[in-house]
Design a protein around this motif. Structure first.
Motif, short mmCIF file in Angstrom:
data_model
loop_
_atom_site.label_atom_id
_atom_site.label_comp_id
_atom_site.label_asym_id
_atom_site.label_seq_id
_atom_site.Cartn_x
_atom_site.Cartn_y
_atom_site.Cartn_z
N UNK A 273 -2.82 5.41 11.49
CA UNK A 273 -1.76 4.40 11.42
C UNK A 273 -0.38 5.06 11.47
N UNK A 274 -0.19 6.12 10.69
CA UNK A 274 1.11 6.82 10.67
C UNK A 274 1.45 7.37 12.04
N UNK A 275 0.47 7.99 12.70
CA UNK A 275 0.71 8.61 14.00
C UNK A 275 1.07 7.55 15.05
N UNK A 276 0.33 6.44 15.06
CA UNK A 276 0.58 5.41 16.07
C UNK A 276 1.93 4.74 15.84
N UNK A 277 2.30 4.50 14.59
CA UNK A 277 3.62 3.93 14.31
C UNK A 277 4.73 4.84 14.80
N UNK A 278 4.59 6.14 14.54
CA UNK A 278 5.61 7.10 14.99
C UNK A 278 5.61 7.21 16.51
N UNK A 279 4.44 7.12 17.12
CA UNK A 279 4.35 7.22 18.56
C UNK A 279 5.06 6.05 19.24
N UNK A 280 4.91 4.86 18.69
CA UNK A 280 5.56 3.68 19.25
C UNK A 280 7.09 3.79 19.18
N UNK A 281 7.57 4.48 18.16
CA UNK A 281 9.03 4.64 17.99
C UNK A 281 9.54 5.95 18.59
#
Length: 291
Positions: A273-281
């Protein structure tokens, strides 16, 4: 001996003769790394605070019969002065007789208190032209006292180590997890098989079964004999209270003095979850597979 300066040539193990200074006299020995370096110099002035210069990126210091104080300056010739460096120290077993401080711009921060029994503890901090100040504790009998520690200087940031001075067992923030994925010596996905404790060393060993190996700089994790993954172990402080738990985690950490030390270890689902949130931003410091 010339102009009051001792110069020791390179060898795997170097011990200086006893040097006397101040009212009680100062005696110590220095163990140098076996990697190429110029050796060390010691200012043999007659005063209670002595200066020691270490020219290696790894090694150890032993101070026998401690009285007065030492200022230990790590000045290796193997790193450019502009690089960000991290200095780590690990007290030797049964080290006693002195307090160890981090000295920077005239301020002292206590690292190891005399009498602490934590030989497995590794302390890391940013190295910004600071030094170590080792002050002998008042003792009735110093004849059986020896203070010592191993040290290593690396080119990574201290922030990538979980063993922070302020809160060594604190869970990592999302930003720290993302940084750890990019900067750690090992990054693996796996589960905890068992945890064993060594109270005399103040350490816990975490035995892991690894399902995916993202990175390792040393052979910490080896193919499981039964096939299907890897096995290995990492260590952490006993005070962190690690216990076996269900589910998969992302384990990160660094090699210190030949041992794999645990860094950030979030549950794998939380990391995804953390990685995907950062990836989107667009905030990921590096890329890796999360499936």
């Amino acid at each position: 001996l010339f102009e009051g300066v001792w110069v020791a040539q390179v060898s795997p193990l170097i011990r200086l003769p006893a040097l006397r200074g101040g009212a009680g006299g100062v005696r110590f020995s220095l163990s140098l790394c076996s990697s190429p370096c110029f050796g060390l110099t010691h200012e043999a002035h007659r005063k209670e605070v002595e200066q020691v210069y270490l020219r290696c990126s790894t090694g150890s210091v032993e101070w026998m019969y401690p009285t007065g104080a030492l200022i230990v300056n790590v000045r290796p010739n193997t790193f450019p002065p502009s690089r960000h460096l991290t200095l780590c120290i690990k007290p030797l077993r049964d080290s006693s007789g002195a307090n160890i401080y981090l000295e920077r711009t005239g301020e002292l921060k206590l690292l190891v208190r005399d009498g602490d029994r934590g030989p497995g503890q590794v302390l890391c901090f940013g190295f910004e032209h600071g030094g170590l100040f080792v002050e002998a504790a008042p003792q009735q009998d110093i004849s059986r006292r020896t203070t010592g520690f191993q040290y290593e200087l690396t080119s990574r940031h201290a922030g990538s180590d979980l063993h922070a001075l302020s809160a060594p067992c604190r869970p990592c923030s999302d930003a720290e997890v993302l940084l750890a994925v990019c900067t750690s010596d090992f990054v693996v996905r796996g589960s905890i098989q068992n945890v064993t404790h060594a109270p005399e060393q103040q350490e816990s060993a975490i035995h892991l079964h690894v399902s995916r190996l993202y990175r390792q700089k040393s052979r910490v994790f080896r193919p499981a004999p039964e096939g299907g993954g890897w096995r290995g172990r990492v260590t952490t402080l006993l005070q962190c209270g690690v216990r076996p738990g269900r589910g998969e985690f992302l384990f990160t950490g660094h090699m210190h003095f030949g041992e794999a030390r645990l860094g950030c270890a979030p549950r794998f689902k939380d990391f995804q979850r953390t990685y995907r949130d950062a990836e989107e931003r667009g905030l990921n410091p590096c890329e890796m597979g999360t499936e």
